[in-house]
Design an enzyme around this catalytic site. Sequence first.
Site, PDB file in Angstrom:
ATOM      1  N   GLU A 127      17.152  -3.170  31.173  1.00 41.96           N
ATOM      2  CA  GLU A 127      17.277  -3.381  32.617  1.00 41.96           C
ATOM      3  C   GLU A 127      15.952  -3.834  33.229  1.00 41.96           C
ATOM      4  O   GLU A 127      15.935  -4.570  34.223  1.00 41.96           O
ATOM      5  CB  GLU A 127      17.819  -2.107  33.268  1.00 41.96           C
ATOM      6  CG  GLU A 127      19.296  -1.904  32.914  1.00 41.96           C
ATOM      7  CD  GLU A 127      19.842  -0.538  33.271  1.00 41.96           C
ATOM      8  OE1 GLU A 127      20.953  -0.468  33.803  1.00 41.96           O
ATOM      9  OE2 GLU A 127      19.159   0.471  32.996  1.00 41.96           O
ATOM     10  N   GLU A 163      24.506   2.600  27.002  1.00 45.31           N
ATOM     11  CA  GLU A 163      24.802   3.773  27.824  1.00 45.31           C
ATOM     12  C   GLU A 163      26.193   4.339  27.589  1.00 45.31           C
ATOM     13  O   GLU A 163      26.382   5.562  27.566  1.00 45.31           O
ATOM     14  CB  GLU A 163      24.611   3.433  29.311  1.00 45.31           C
ATOM     15  CG  GLU A 163      23.163   3.462  29.785  1.00 45.31           C
ATOM     16  CD  GLU A 163      22.413   2.161  29.531  1.00 45.31           C
ATOM     17  OE1 GLU A 163      21.342   1.970  30.115  1.00 45.31           O
ATOM     18  OE2 GLU A 163      22.901   1.333  28.726  1.00 45.31           O
TER      19      GLU A 163
END
Length: 253
Positions: free
Chosen positions: A107, A127
Amino acid sequence: MDEVRVERRDAVQVITIDRPQARNALTRAVAEAMAAAVDELDADDDLAVGVLTGAGGTFSAGMDLKAFLRGESPAIEGRGLGGITRTPPRKPLVAAVEGWALAGGFELVLACDLVVAAETARFGVPEVKRSLVAAAGGALLLPHRVPANVAMEMLLTGDPIDARRAAEIGLVNRLTPEGGALDGALALAATVAANGPLALAATKAVVRGSADWGPTEGWDRQAQLVAPVFASEDAREGAAAFAEKRPPVWRGR
């Protein structure tokens, strides 16, 4: 802070996450130091471009889970993970990726405008494998950087991709041999930094903002952002330098 090194290479600021023993995982202190570094980047007229990288052959493995279990967050309110995923710097930022850019580390890559990666680099948003969501920018930003179906596959499977695949889908701008990502990013950053600083910031603002603008609104918002650039001393200097066949001298005004 020892775990975030900040240095200058002419008009380029280099930010290095230096926690190789923890695969450059992000803590609150690291996030605060990164936020301070990009604030310096934006505030200093002698700096035109930033480069973000990690030490020890890894970009970043994302959030430090040990710190997370202690109740610590590497996100800064209003600014996001690492102090940059929600509000990246106004000036261009280049990621130099060696090894893994994983979870929150990936990210961070998405918060950058350009990506240079070693051929051995790997990218992933795992995730969902831990019943978590890539909520620091992965789910929001990845579909704007790669084809939507590819973004969906990466986000729903959690499986990583290698650097060549990342380049094929448009996530990576340039590939280098292993160990060469920083040099490649510095070369790309130097090319960008040679251009007009006002034009760079306005161009980034248009590109980043346009995803949220409607067709009619987009033209109006763009006009607001670029009008000061066209009226600037630098715009006249750019035209004069071209006519006189000499390098321009930018003043940022």
